[in-house]
Structures are given as C-alpha cells and as structure tokens.
Design a protein around this motif. Sequence first.
Motif, PDB file in Angstrom:
ATOM      1  N   GLN A 122     -24.412  -5.783 -23.967  1.00  0.00           N
ATOM      2  CA  GLN A 122     -25.734  -5.660 -24.583  1.00  0.00           C
ATOM      3  C   GLN A 122     -26.547  -6.940 -24.410  1.00  0.00           C
ATOM      4  N   GLU A 123     -25.875  -8.089 -24.471  1.00  0.00           N
ATOM      5  CA  GLU A 123     -26.564  -9.363 -24.224  1.00  0.00           C
ATOM      6  C   GLU A 123     -27.053  -9.429 -22.779  1.00  0.00           C
ATOM      7  N   ASN A 146     -14.739 -24.737 -20.431  1.00  0.00           N
ATOM      8  CA  ASN A 146     -15.177 -23.811 -19.385  1.00  0.00           C
ATOM      9  C   ASN A 146     -16.661 -23.463 -19.488  1.00  0.00           C
ATOM     10  N   ASP A 147     -17.410 -24.253 -20.296  1.00  0.00           N
ATOM     11  CA  ASP A 147     -18.856 -24.077 -20.400  1.00  0.00           C
ATOM     12  C   ASP A 147     -19.202 -22.612 -20.654  1.00  0.00           C
ATOM     13  N   ALA A 148     -18.567 -22.040 -21.685  1.00  0.00           N
ATOM     14  CA  ALA A 148     -18.640 -20.594 -21.905  1.00  0.00           C
ATOM     15  C   ALA A 148     -19.533 -20.212 -23.078  1.00  0.00           C
ATOM     16  N   ASP A 149     -20.057 -19.000 -23.039  1.00  0.00           N
ATOM     17  CA  ASP A 149     -20.681 -18.361 -24.181  1.00  0.00           C
ATOM     18  C   ASP A 149     -19.616 -17.560 -24.917  1.00  0.00           C
ATOM     19  N   SER A 188     -30.969  -9.908 -21.674  1.00  0.00           N
ATOM     20  CA  SER A 188     -31.384 -11.085 -20.902  1.00  0.00           C
ATOM     21  C   SER A 188     -31.736 -10.753 -19.457  1.00  0.00           C
ATOM     22  N   GLY A 189     -31.286  -9.582 -18.986  1.00  0.00           N
ATOM     23  CA  GLY A 189     -31.482  -9.246 -17.581  1.00  0.00           C
ATOM     24  C   GLY A 189     -30.593 -10.049 -16.662  1.00  0.00           C
ATOM     25  N   ARG A 190     -29.544 -10.654 -17.211  1.00  0.00           N
ATOM     26  CA  ARG A 190     -28.626 -11.487 -16.439  1.00  0.00           C
ATOM     27  C   ARG A 190     -27.202 -10.996 -16.655  1.00  0.00           C
ATOM     28  N   ARG A 191     -26.337 -11.413 -15.777  1.00  0.00           N
ATOM     29  CA  ARG A 191     -24.976 -10.879 -15.773  1.00  0.00           C
ATOM     30  C   ARG A 191     -23.975 -12.029 -15.658  1.00  0.00           C
ATOM     31  N   TYR A 192     -22.969 -12.012 -16.520  1.00  0.00           N
ATOM     32  CA  TYR A 192     -21.949 -13.057 -16.479  1.00  0.00           C
ATOM     33  C   TYR A 192     -21.108 -12.935 -15.218  1.00  0.00           C
TER      34      TYR A 192
END
Length: 319
Positions: A178-179, A40-43, A183-187
């Motif tokens: 917190q990540e 799923n190309d996940a973090d 990063s200023g980005r949202r999953y």
Amino acid sequence: DQVRDLASSTMSPTAVLFSGMPYAFRLSAPSLMANLVETNDADVFVLIPRDSAVKRAASCWPPGGGPPRLDLDETGAAPPGWLSLVQGTARVPTTISAGDVQFLRDTFGSRLREIRVADEIPGYADSLRTCRRRVATAVRQYRRDGGVMAEPSEDGDEYRAMSDQYHHVHGAYELMRQEEERSGRRYGRVVRARLDFFCDAPLVLADCGDERLRVFGCFRQYYDAVDAGDEFCWYSARGVAERLFQNLWRLGTILDARYQTVDQRSGHDHRFDPEVQYSILLRELGLEVARIRIFRSARYTDGEDGYYYHNYLFQRMDL
C-alpha cells in the motif's frame, strides 16, 4: 503512474516487515533498529496482534547476575542454573497497548513507514477467521486420507500457530504494498523478520541482484530432507518476494503425500508445523533458496522487575 524501483529514489530500497507475536519486544527492538534496520538503510513496516504474551521466569540468580544467553556445550549440556530457569518459565498473556505502539514508533523513528495493530484494520478479523477455517478443512481432509492429526474444531483454534503466523506475515507485506501504491515507487529488496530476537552485531544483507530467496535458519532435517527453518528472517529481491508473499495463503493446506513429514524417531507428524509448510511451499513454487545457517540461542534478559524475560538470539554461523 508507472511504479519505479527505489534504487534511484530518495526512499530506502529495502523494506523490513516485522510481524507476529512480539513477545518481549521492548528488550529486543532497539538491537534490531541498530543492527538490522539502520545497517541496511531500511524502511520499517510493523503488523502485530492485539493479544500477545511474554515468556518470563522468576530470577534464580542475584539481580544482574544471570547469564544473558544459553549456549550448549559440545555434549548438549546447559550451564548450571539454566534448567531451573527454563522449567520455571511461564507464558503470560499480555495486550498491546497504545504505549507499546508508541515505544515502537520511538524506537524506529523516521524509519517507520507504517505500524498497525491487527484488530484496527477493517475486515482483518474476518479474513483471519476464514484462514483458520481453511486450515481446519485441510486438516480434516488430511485425516480422511490417513494422516494422524488432532481433530480440529470448526473454527480451527487448535491450529492457530499455523494459520495466524503467516496471515500476519502477509498483512505486513500488504502494508508495504500500500505504501508503494501511495508513493508510486517500489522497494528493491524485501525482508521478513521477527521482533522477538536480539541482533547483537551488524547484519549486512547481500545484494539481491539474482532470483534467490535467502533464508536464515538452523535447518535441522527432521524428515525426508524437509528443511525446517526457525523463522528468523528471509529476504529477496522484490519480484521473488511477490511470488512468495502472494502464495502464503496456501500454508496450512499443502497435503501432497510425496512430502514425508513424519518424524521416524517419535512417530509425530509435523505436517501442519508452520516451518514445515513454509519449507514445502518453497519447493512447490520452485524457488531457488540460499540457506544461511545461524546459531539460535535462548536469551533471558533481566526485566528489573523480579523476572527474566525470554527472547531469542541469532548469530551467523557462516558468512
């Protein structure tokens, strides 16, 4: 800066949050990396307690000769040899070491965004004690209202299975959040999962363009149609996840009598079972739930040290 969705970024749009007791994770984690994370190309975000355990049994077969999993036949009977194995299974306390953390770092590699052992987080132990006491207070109120439950101690240790589990789940969510802030980005999609199950085939998660929470579980209806999932995993779009994760603190405190949680067969009240409180919370929040049925099997893996180690194997029952 305004938080942006990850769909158009170079980061993965999916976050997998592993939390809770990892048990024999060295045996199961590689399958999760291959068939859940990479598929799923996940973090990955991991939060685990320092004090853990493994469930192990002395081998009752020649080395390498034991069946890798337990499948009940149509009558519910187990294969020969399994009864003696299960009866001989012991829960053995363990402590998460620096080597264990490094193993998870090596397993998840560049997919790993953050891993923390709970006692390393400032203030975490205090917040966990507060959570336990809140659950203990709710149990006392439930008893005063006529519920039949064991009287908790002041610190609520008897109900740790209820309080600790979802406190760790929320802690993993906070690592992800917190990540996002850094990063200023949202999953775009959030997955909660356990480390102690085998995922033996690629598990492709559906797109989450709707407002449904997808929950994997056996969904045995014990009482009054309260669906008790088996903690395999759940996932949803980011907005749904925010509603759910930010309300996990309520678990262990939902006492509303309109939810019938007594098993009429045994008379046992499951009100403070983690899965039952979770099921009730989904109703309280009015979330639309897509229930994905799975087959849950015990799996004993030869640790090549004279013991077999117990984990779980989950397989899809329907697609």
